[in-house]
Design an enzyme around this catalytic site. Structure first.
Site, PDB file in Angstrom:
ATOM      1  N   ARG A  43       0.811  -1.223   0.000  1.00  0.00           N
ATOM      2  CA  ARG A  43       0.000   0.000   0.000  1.00  0.00           C
ATOM      3  C   ARG A  43       0.845   1.273   0.000  1.00  0.00           C
ATOM      4  NH1 ARG A  43      -3.108  -1.733   5.279  1.00  0.00           N
ATOM      5  NH2 ARG A  43      -0.957  -2.341   5.611  1.00  0.00           N
ATOM      6  N   SER A 108     -13.342  -6.211  17.409  1.00  0.00           N
ATOM      7  CA  SER A 108     -14.562  -5.711  16.771  1.00  0.00           C
ATOM      8  C   SER A 108     -14.700  -6.406  15.413  1.00  0.00           C
ATOM      9  CB  SER A 108     -14.466  -4.200  16.562  1.00  0.00           C
ATOM     10  OG  SER A 108     -13.474  -3.923  15.583  1.00  0.00           O
ATOM     11  N   TYR A 150       0.502 -22.103  12.331  1.00  0.00           N
ATOM     12  CA  TYR A 150      -0.809 -22.257  12.970  1.00  0.00           C
ATOM     13  C   TYR A 150      -1.962 -22.242  11.954  1.00  0.00           C
ATOM     14  CZ  TYR A 150      -0.671 -17.083  13.102  1.00  0.00           C
ATOM     15  OH  TYR A 150      -0.583 -15.755  12.781  1.00  0.00           O
ATOM     16  N   PRO A 193       8.801 -18.277  13.662  1.00  0.00           N
ATOM     17  CA  PRO A 193       9.166 -16.880  13.898  1.00  0.00           C
ATOM     18  C   PRO A 193      10.410 -16.411  13.147  1.00  0.00           C
ATOM     19  CG  PRO A 193       9.479 -18.196  15.875  1.00  0.00           C
ATOM     20  CD  PRO A 193       8.947 -19.126  14.845  1.00  0.00           C
TER      21      PRO A 193
HETATM   22  C1  HXC Z   1      -7.251  -4.894  18.572  1.00  0.00           C
HETATM   23  C2  HXC Z   1      -7.059  -3.741  16.592  1.00  0.00           C
HETATM   24  C3  HXC Z   1      -5.648  -3.750  16.686  1.00  0.00           C
HETATM   25  C4  HXC Z   1      -5.060  -4.393  17.821  1.00  0.00           C
HETATM   26  C5  HXC Z   1      -6.202  -2.708  14.873  1.00  0.00           C
HETATM   27  N1  HXC Z   1      -7.353  -3.082  15.459  1.00  0.00           N
HETATM   28  N2  HXC Z   1      -5.154  -3.118  15.595  1.00  0.00           N
HETATM   29  N3  HXC Z   1      -7.849  -4.303  17.510  1.00  0.00           N
HETATM   30  N4  HXC Z   1      -5.898  -4.941  18.724  1.00  0.00           N
HETATM   31  N5  HXC Z   1      -3.735  -4.450  17.979  1.00  0.00           N
HETATM   32  C6  HXC Z   1      -8.702  -2.804  14.989  1.00  0.00           C
HETATM   33  C7  HXC Z   1      -8.994  -1.310  14.951  1.00  0.00           C
HETATM   34  O1  HXC Z   1      -9.369  -0.813  16.223  1.00  0.00           O
HETATM   35  C8  HXC Z   1     -10.136  -1.242  13.928  1.00  0.00           C
HETATM   36  O2  HXC Z   1     -11.370  -1.636  14.496  1.00  0.00           O
HETATM   37  C9  HXC Z   1      -9.772  -2.331  12.955  1.00  0.00           C
HETATM   38  O3  HXC Z   1      -8.863  -3.220  13.641  1.00  0.00           O
HETATM   39  C10 HXC Z   1      -9.081  -1.809  11.712  1.00  0.00           C
HETATM   40  O4  HXC Z   1      -7.977  -1.024  12.122  1.00  0.00           O
HETATM   41  P1  HXC Z   1      -7.166  -0.107  11.124  1.00  0.00           P
HETATM   42  O5  HXC Z   1      -5.978   0.419  11.833  1.00  0.00           O
HETATM   43  O6  HXC Z   1      -8.109   0.862  10.469  1.00  0.00           O
HETATM   44  O7  HXC Z   1      -6.777  -1.200  10.023  1.00  0.00           O
HETATM   45  P2  HXC Z   1      -5.855  -1.099   8.758  1.00  0.00           P
HETATM   46  O8  HXC Z   1      -5.331   0.308   8.572  1.00  0.00           O
HETATM   47  O9  HXC Z   1      -6.591  -1.743   7.656  1.00  0.00           O
HETATM   48  O10 HXC Z   1      -4.581  -1.995   9.166  1.00  0.00           O
HETATM   49  C11 HXC Z   1      -4.634  -3.375   9.158  1.00  0.00           C
HETATM   50  C12 HXC Z   1      -3.900  -3.968  10.374  1.00  0.00           C
HETATM   51  C13 HXC Z   1      -2.460  -3.351  10.502  1.00  0.00           C
HETATM   52  C14 HXC Z   1      -3.857  -5.480  10.161  1.00  0.00           C
HETATM   53  C15 HXC Z   1      -4.670  -3.640  11.626  1.00  0.00           C
HETATM   54  O11 HXC Z   1      -1.789  -3.934  11.595  1.00  0.00           O
HETATM   55  C16 HXC Z   1      -1.630  -3.523   9.251  1.00  0.00           C
HETATM   56  O12 HXC Z   1      -1.694  -2.698   8.320  1.00  0.00           O
HETATM   57  N6  HXC Z   1      -0.826  -4.603   9.172  1.00  0.00           N
HETATM   58  C17 HXC Z   1       0.007  -4.902   7.962  1.00  0.00           C
HETATM   59  C18 HXC Z   1       1.344  -5.516   8.303  1.00  0.00           C
HETATM   60  C19 HXC Z   1       1.306  -6.661   9.298  1.00  0.00           C
HETATM   61  O13 HXC Z   1       0.354  -6.846  10.040  1.00  0.00           O
HETATM   62  N7  HXC Z   1       2.401  -7.416   9.344  1.00  0.00           N
HETATM   63  C20 HXC Z   1       2.553  -8.578  10.241  1.00  0.00           C
HETATM   64  C21 HXC Z   1       2.422  -9.847   9.518  1.00  0.00           C
HETATM   65  S1  HXC Z   1       3.012 -11.145  10.526  1.00  0.00           S
HETATM   66  P3  HXC Z   1     -12.486  -0.544  15.013  1.00  0.00           P
HETATM   67  O14 HXC Z   1     -13.681  -1.389  15.291  1.00  0.00           O
HETATM   68  O15 HXC Z   1     -11.880   0.070  16.254  1.00  0.00           O
HETATM   69  O16 HXC Z   1     -12.659   0.447  13.924  1.00  0.00           O
HETATM   70  C22 HXC Z   1       2.019 -12.499  10.295  1.00  0.00           C
HETATM   71  C23 HXC Z   1       2.367 -13.867  10.839  1.00  0.00           C
HETATM   72  C24 HXC Z   1       3.117 -13.865  12.101  1.00  0.00           C
HETATM   73  O17 HXC Z   1       1.040 -12.434   9.668  1.00  0.00           O
HETATM   74  C25 HXC Z   1       3.389 -15.196  12.726  1.00  0.00           C
HETATM   75  C26 HXC Z   1       4.492 -15.015  13.726  1.00  0.00           C
HETATM   76  C27 HXC Z   1       5.091 -16.265  14.224  1.00  0.00           C
HETATM   77  P1  NAP Z   2       5.571  -7.366   7.025  1.00  0.00           P
HETATM   78  O1  NAP Z   2       6.927  -6.821   6.724  1.00  0.00           O
HETATM   79  O2  NAP Z   2       4.656  -6.560   7.842  1.00  0.00           O
HETATM   80  O3  NAP Z   2       4.899  -7.777   5.659  1.00  0.00           O
HETATM   81  C1  NAP Z   2       3.556  -7.550   5.310  1.00  0.00           C
HETATM   82  C2  NAP Z   2       3.530  -6.857   3.984  1.00  0.00           C
HETATM   83  O4  NAP Z   2       2.192  -6.880   3.486  1.00  0.00           O
HETATM   84  C3  NAP Z   2       3.961  -5.388   4.047  1.00  0.00           C
HETATM   85  O5  NAP Z   2       4.904  -5.126   3.022  1.00  0.00           O
HETATM   86  C4  NAP Z   2       2.685  -4.611   3.795  1.00  0.00           C
HETATM   87  O6  NAP Z   2       2.950  -3.408   3.083  1.00  0.00           O
HETATM   88  C5  NAP Z   2       1.894  -5.607   2.942  1.00  0.00           C
HETATM   89  N1  NAP Z   2       0.452  -5.388   3.043  1.00  0.00           N
HETATM   90  C6  NAP Z   2      -0.300  -5.359   4.173  1.00  0.00           C
HETATM   91  N2  NAP Z   2      -1.573  -5.074   3.870  1.00  0.00           N
HETATM   92  C7  NAP Z   2      -1.635  -4.951   2.520  1.00  0.00           C
HETATM   93  C8  NAP Z   2      -2.685  -4.660   1.615  1.00  0.00           C
HETATM   94  N3  NAP Z   2      -3.925  -4.455   2.032  1.00  0.00           N
HETATM   95  N4  NAP Z   2      -2.380  -4.596   0.292  1.00  0.00           N
HETATM   96  C9  NAP Z   2      -1.111  -4.792  -0.144  1.00  0.00           C
HETATM   97  N5  NAP Z   2      -0.084  -5.071   0.673  1.00  0.00           N
HETATM   98  C10 NAP Z   2      -0.345  -5.143   1.997  1.00  0.00           C
HETATM   99  O7  NAP Z   2       5.712  -8.772   7.804  1.00  0.00           O
HETATM  100  P2  NAP Z   2       6.504 -10.108   7.453  1.00  0.00           P
HETATM  101  O8  NAP Z   2       6.889 -10.699   8.733  1.00  0.00           O
HETATM  102  O9  NAP Z   2       7.521  -9.870   6.417  1.00  0.00           O
HETATM  103  O10 NAP Z   2       5.335 -11.021   6.844  1.00  0.00           O
HETATM  104  C11 NAP Z   2       5.392 -11.516   5.517  1.00  0.00           C
HETATM  105  C12 NAP Z   2       4.570 -12.786   5.406  1.00  0.00           C
HETATM  106  O11 NAP Z   2       5.118 -13.801   6.223  1.00  0.00           O
HETATM  107  C13 NAP Z   2       3.118 -12.637   5.831  1.00  0.00           C
HETATM  108  O12 NAP Z   2       2.299 -13.420   4.988  1.00  0.00           O
HETATM  109  C14 NAP Z   2       3.115 -13.217   7.208  1.00  0.00           C
HETATM  110  O13 NAP Z   2       1.854 -13.675   7.595  1.00  0.00           O
HETATM  111  C15 NAP Z   2       4.101 -14.349   7.033  1.00  0.00           C
HETATM  112  N6  NAP Z   2       4.676 -14.844   8.261  1.00  0.00           N
HETATM  113  C16 NAP Z   2       5.607 -14.112   8.921  1.00  0.00           C
HETATM  114  C17 NAP Z   2       6.182 -14.638  10.073  1.00  0.00           C
HETATM  115  C18 NAP Z   2       7.242 -13.905  10.824  1.00  0.00           C
HETATM  116  O14 NAP Z   2       7.654 -14.360  11.872  1.00  0.00           O
HETATM  117  N7  NAP Z   2       7.733 -12.771  10.338  1.00  0.00           N
HETATM  118  C19 NAP Z   2       5.770 -15.879  10.538  1.00  0.00           C
HETATM  119  C20 NAP Z   2       4.806 -16.594   9.848  1.00  0.00           C
HETATM  120  C21 NAP Z   2       4.269 -16.066   8.690  1.00  0.00           C
HETATM  121  P3  NAP Z   2       2.019  -2.097   3.266  1.00  0.00           P
HETATM  122  O15 NAP Z   2       1.806  -1.936   4.738  1.00  0.00           O
HETATM  123  O16 NAP Z   2       2.820  -1.014   2.624  1.00  0.00           O
HETATM  124  O17 NAP Z   2       0.761  -2.385   2.519  1.00  0.00           O
END
Ligand code: HXC
Ligand code: NAP
Length: 284
Positions: A43, A108, A150, A193
């Site tokens: 994004r 939510s 998971y 992780p």
């Molecule tokens: C509770 C939360 C929250 C939190 C957001 N919300 N964060 N609720 N706890 N920590 C709620 C908000 O209050 C809101 O609800 C709704 O979610 C949407 O929030 P926004 O901030 O408007 O969402 P958005 O801008 O679309 O962002 C999406 C997101 C954000 C998922 C919340 O974290 C994001 O952009 N993430 C992208 C990158 C990412 O997550 N990377 C990690 C991947 S790691 P309300 O009702 O209040 O409006 C992975 C695997 C890991 O996936 C495994 C590890 C071993």
């Molecule tokens: P990360 O850096 O946060 O990667 C997530 C990426 O997704 C960001 O580049 C983000 O960019 C993009 N993204 C999020 N929302 C998007 C949207 N709506 N449209 C387009 N792009 C979007 O985290 P990461 O750890 O590298 O994770 C990468 C992948 O590995 C994910 O699938 C995650 O579930 C998986 N994974 C990670 C771990 C770990 O330990 N790191 C473990 C298990 C699985 P923008 O915010 O700019 O959109």
């Protein structure tokens, strides 16, 4: 040391969603080093530009275009642009994700949607857009989906992510069969992780949580992005051409440690084992 010859992915066009950061970036860097032409999306335009500039400075082919994978129209425009730039796509990596830790009862409906829309719907939309074109163009291709360990077991406190990743795994396995006759191959990686800014800030925000994480891993270390990138390169390459519908776990044995009923016995000391041995031998 580089395990592959540097033409492993020569001239393959790879589209990586979420390719500007973390694991997506690590995979993209590996792919271009192995000869691929890379397209990345996400994004945030400035983050895409920075990654693209850094990789291009080393002479690699990198194209970027911002796209929110939650919006099918933006995905369609992205795929149009990549095809226009490179001619075609050979490999799609569905890596973009959203996630955070939270007790489920605190979520939510919008919070649930925030994760499901990126992970499940976004992956499905990108898969559909690229897959339809490959079938129409009679092109073969490979799709790699990044899930989690998971996805199979489920996990508390990341329930929207667990449900969405389980859906992506079902998508991978389903299309492995349905689209194989079209020459479209499906593979997945389930990482344990791997420290990335995106994951750690949302899932392991304190040193205590990080320490707990290490306790769960028999190898007592987290993953190195390079290890995951090497696995991804192999899985999308022609050397993996008979692997279809498989998910490869890369987690240092973490999920097995949690699954094995007696694995907690690793905490028993040598002296305690001497006592236990006396007791268990009495059973004879
Ligand atoms: C509770 C939360 C929250 C939190 C957001 N919300 N964060 N609720 N706890 N920590 C709620 C908000 O209050 C809101 O609800 C709704 O979610 C949407 O929030 P926004 O901030 O408007 O969402 P958005 O801008 O679309 O962002 C999406 C997101 C954000 C998922 C919340 O974290 C994001 O952009 N993430 C992208 C990158 C990412 O997550 N990377 C990690 C991947 S790691 P309300 O009702 O209040 O409006 C992975 C695997 C890991 O996936 C495994 C590890 C071993
Ligand atoms: P990360 O850096 O946060 O990667 C997530 C990426 O997704 C960001 O580049 C983000 O960019 C993009 N993204 C999020 N929302 C998007 C949207 N709506 N449209 C387009 N792009 C979007 O985290 P990461 O750890 O590298 O994770 C990468 C992948 O590995 C994910 O699938 C995650 O579930 C998986 N994974 C990670 C771990 C770990 O330990 N790191 C473990 C298990 C699985 P923008 O915010 O700019 O959109």
């Amino acid at each position: 040391m580089e395990p592959f010859s540097n033409d492993l992915l020569k001239d393959k066009v790879v589209l990586v969603t979420g390719g500007a950061t973390g694991l997506g970036r690590a995979m993209g860097e590996k792919f271009v080093k192995l000869g691929a032409k890379l397209a990345i999306t996400g994004r945030r335009e400035e983050v895409l530009k920075q990654t693209s500039d850094e990789l291009s400075a080393n002479g690699y082919s990198v194209f970027y275009k911002p796209c929110d994978v939650r919006d099918p129209a933006q995905i369609s425009a992205l795929v149009d642009a990549v095809e226009q730039h490179y001619g075609a796509i050979d490999i799609l990596v569905n890596n973009a994700a959203g996630n955070f830790i939270s007790p489920t009862e605190r979520l939510s409906p919008r919070a649930v949607d925030a994760v499901l829309n990126i992970v499940l719907h976004g992956t499905f939309y990108a898969t559909l857009e690229v897959g339809k074109r490959w079938i129409e163009q009679k092109r073969t291709g490979t799709m790699l989906n990044i899930v989690t360990t998971y996805a199979s077991s489920g996990s508390g406190y990341v329930v929207p992510s667990a449900a969405a990743k389980a859906g992506v795994l079902a998508l991978t396995r389903s299309l492995a069969v349905e689209w194989a006759p079209h020459g479209i191959r499906q593979v997945a990686i389930a990482p344990g992780p791997f420290p990335t800014e995106g994951a750690w800030s949302r899932l392991s925000p304190t040193p205590e949580l990080e320490e707990k994480m290490l306790d769960r891993i028999p190898m007592k270390r987290v993953g190195d992005k390079e290890e995951l990138a090497n696995l991804a390169a192999f899985l999308v390459s022609d050397y993996a051409s008979y692997i279809n519908g498989e998910v490869v776990t890369i987690d240092g044995g973490e999920w097995l440690q949690g699954a094995g009923q007696f694995n907690d016995l690793r905490q028993v000391t040598h002296e305690q084992w001497d006592v236990l041995a006396q007791m268990t031998r009495k059973g004879k």
